[in-house]
Design an enzyme around this catalytic site. Structure first.
Site, short mmCIF file in Angstrom:
data_model
loop_
_atom_site.label_atom_id
_atom_site.label_comp_id
_atom_site.label_asym_id
_atom_site.label_seq_id
_atom_site.Cartn_x
_atom_site.Cartn_y
_atom_site.Cartn_z
N ARG A 48 -8.11 -12.56 15.31
CA ARG A 48 -9.34 -12.74 16.25
C ARG A 48 -9.81 -14.09 16.20
NH1 ARG A 48 -10.96 -8.82 18.79
NH2 ARG A 48 -9.86 -6.62 18.19
N HIS A 183 7.80 0.53 3.86
CA HIS A 183 8.21 -0.46 2.54
C HIS A 183 8.96 0.04 1.45
CE1 HIS A 183 4.51 0.72 -0.07
NE2 HIS A 183 5.02 0.09 -1.12
N LYS A 187 12.78 -1.24 -1.39
CA LYS A 187 12.53 -1.54 -3.05
C LYS A 187 14.03 -1.04 -3.13
CE LYS A 187 8.54 1.06 -3.56
NZ LYS A 187 7.16 -0.16 -4.06
N HIS A 245 7.23 7.80 3.24
CA HIS A 245 7.64 7.47 1.50
C HIS A 245 8.48 8.38 1.08
CE1 HIS A 245 5.11 4.19 1.95
NE2 HIS A 245 3.92 3.85 2.13
N LYS A 341 -3.11 10.04 -5.84
CA LYS A 341 -3.30 9.12 -6.59
C LYS A 341 -4.41 9.24 -7.59
CE LYS A 341 -4.12 6.73 -2.24
NZ LYS A 341 -3.17 5.58 -2.71
C1 BG6 Z 1 1.09 2.73 0.79
C2 BG6 Z 1 -0.19 3.75 0.56
O1 BG6 Z 1 2.10 2.90 2.05
O2 BG6 Z 1 1.93 2.52 -0.33
C3 BG6 Z 1 -0.84 3.79 -0.18
O3 BG6 Z 1 -0.54 3.68 2.26
C4 BG6 Z 1 0.24 3.48 -1.41
O4 BG6 Z 1 -2.13 4.02 -0.07
C5 BG6 Z 1 1.28 2.53 -1.34
O5 BG6 Z 1 -0.84 3.09 -2.62
C6 BG6 Z 1 1.58 2.45 -2.66
O6 BG6 Z 1 3.18 1.99 -2.98
P1 BG6 Z 1 3.59 1.55 -3.93
O7 BG6 Z 1 5.26 0.47 -3.85
O8 BG6 Z 1 2.92 0.81 -4.86
O9 BG6 Z 1 3.99 2.31 -4.48
#
Ligand code: BG6
Length: 476
Positions: A48, A183, A187, A245, A341
């Site tokens: 921004r 993501h 891995k 995930h 968590k």
């Molecule tokens: C993210 C979540 O997509 O993945 C987070 O928003 C989480 O809350 C994280 O902590 C976990 O990723 P990793 O790679 O640390 O298992």
């Protein structure tokens, strides 16, 4: 060896944010250091603020590489000088996008680039819609080379919003231009699920309801909500972790063998799994929220006491659910998905429990009871896998004991690359295999949206535990 990939301009929206600094810039630098980034590939940070100069942004970049890669050198300085640029988008009006086009064109001219452009949306989700719309309206959805759009989860927050987001994206971009990042797919251990399953006849031949009793997928985190309450309060564990995930892990574990190792074939098989999952009933799910407790010997706050969290928050930080895939391979096999968590330890794994031998020739006393074989695929940490076997204890008596055969990535291959390194390489290469398709996002939201709209009891669990004990009841 230099890469065969073509150079591009990688324009990162949200370039001064956390994701860019912790993950994207370090990964791009590592690629460059490994000669995997085509010469003259330029990284254009977009933010921004209009009063940041190229040099100021370069020092930020240098700092993130120092902090997250742990390296600083003269070469890094040269790389920043040549390849890193910044452009302030102000309030992101149409004229700002026109100027952005001019800036990219100027970089392309300076470095004699072929016009390949990658737009990476490392922004909060509220900015996805307006940015995509503006890119399209400014004609930035095509160029002389390729144009690719990279978007980070969340892809919507329920079925309706995901449909709207996909419609908007498709108004301006073709599906083959879109790279939706989860993501977890970057891995190594997650990708290895495919090699493990389809490269080993030993496992694939028993990968079905006749031989497998249950599959448990766990992603446990020690971390709490950290500084992300603003996002997490609206998200909760199901949207944050399960819909994306854990569901990726589920589909890769359960999918049929694709006809070819190509994006289209693999994505098609994953969607088929999602479409075969039965609706989730209230009794199939347990949700929880952490209260104060202890992690690694240190006292930690409860979720409601975290900064930015409402004192009467009903946001689940833990969820465990049982899914049933109603197809020939899996009918009758429960898949348990659990994430939370502030759990006892950071551990992600897939545990496959095989059926016991149908009859036992051993004596029924406790010491002779035969345990089922178990396969544990450890995704993180201690990446690798182990399989349990029953072996006879030496001696005249017939006594059986469980022993493990193990494989460790670290022992065989050393450290693994970061997920973003892999994913960025694939984006430059134009390989969509590790990215989520539009159909997949919708199929997943179709499954979970009814759960989000129904009411569940929220069970408290102390930080540092394995979650509410009620979750155990799911498994009978
Ligand atoms: C993210 C979540 O997509 O993945 C987070 O928003 C989480 O809350 C994280 O902590 C976990 O990723 P990793 O790679 O640390 O298992």
């Amino acid at each position: 060896m230099a890469t065969k990939l073509q150079p591009a301009v990688i324009a990162i929206f949200g370039a001064t944010g956390d994701l860019a600094h912790r993950k994207l810039i370090p990964a791009l630098y590592e690629m460059s250091a490994a000669n995997q980034l085509p010469t003259n590939t330029s990284i254009l940070g977009l933010g921004r603020k209009t009063d940041i100069t190229d040099d100021e942004f370069r020092s930020q970049v240098r700092k993130s590489i120092r902090d997250f890669v742990g390296s600083d050198s003269e070469e890094l300085g040269h790389w920043c000088e040549k390849c890193i640029h910044y452009f302030g988008m102000g309030d992101s009006g149409p004229e700002d996008f026109e100027k952005l086009n001019e800036k990219i064109t100027a970089i392309e001219r300076t470095f004699d680039l072929p016009g390949n452009r990658i737009f990476y949306l490392a922004t909060p989700p509220q900015a996805f819609g307006p940015t995509i719309e503006s890119l399209g309206e400014a004609g930035l959805n095509s160029s002389e080379g390729y144009t690719r759009l990279v978007i980070e989860k969340p892809f919507g927050h329920d079925l309706k919003s995901a449909e709207a987001l996909n419609d908007l994206i498709h108004k301006h971009f073709r599906e083959d231009q879109i790279y939706r990042i989860d993501h977890y797919l970057g891995k190594e251990t997650v990708q290895n699920l495919l090699a493990f399953r389809f490269g080993n006849a030993l496992f694939e031949s028993v990968w079905n309801r006749e031989k497998i009793e249950k599959v448990e997928i766990l992603v446990a985190e020690e971390l709490g909500v950290e500084q992300r309450a603003n996002y997490y309060e609206k998200s909760g564990a199901l949207r944050d972790m399960v819909q994306n995930h854990l569901t990726q892990l589920l589909t890769l574990t359960a999918m049929e063998i694709p006809t070819a190792f190509k994006a289209g074939h693999i994505r098609y098989e994953k969607v088929k799994v999602l479409n075969a999952i039965l609706p989730i009933h209230d009794e199939d799910i347990v949700e929880g929220q952490y209260t104060e407790g202890e992690i690694g010997g240190e006292g930690v706050r409860g979720y409601k006491e975290e900064d930015g969290v409402k004192k009467d928050s009903k946001t689940p930080t833990f969820v465990s659910l049982c899914l049933r895939i109603e197809n020939w391979r899996w009918s009758g096999v429960p898949f348990y998905l659990t994430t939370g968590k502030r759990l006892k330890e950071r551990r992600s794994e897939i545990v496959v429990t095989f059926r016991r031998p149908p009859v036992t020739i051993f004596k029924p006393e406790e010491k002779n009871r035969v345990h089922p074989n178990v396969l544990v695929i450890a995704l993180q940490p201690n990446e690798g896998f182990r399989v349990s076997f029953e072996v006879k204890k030496p001696g005249s008596e017939i006594a059986v004991k469980t022993e493990w055969m193990q494989f460790s990535y670290a022992d065989s291959f050393g450290p693994l690359p970061d997920a973003y390194h892999t994913l960025l390489y694939d984006i430059l290469e134009g390989d969509q295999t590790l990215f989520v398709s539009a159909d997949e996002t919708l199929a997943s939201w179709r499954l979970y949206t009814p759960v989000l709209h129904s009411h569940h009891t929220l069970y408290p669990y102390p930080a540092g535990s394995w979650g509410p004990k009620e979750a155990q009841k799911l498994k009978g």
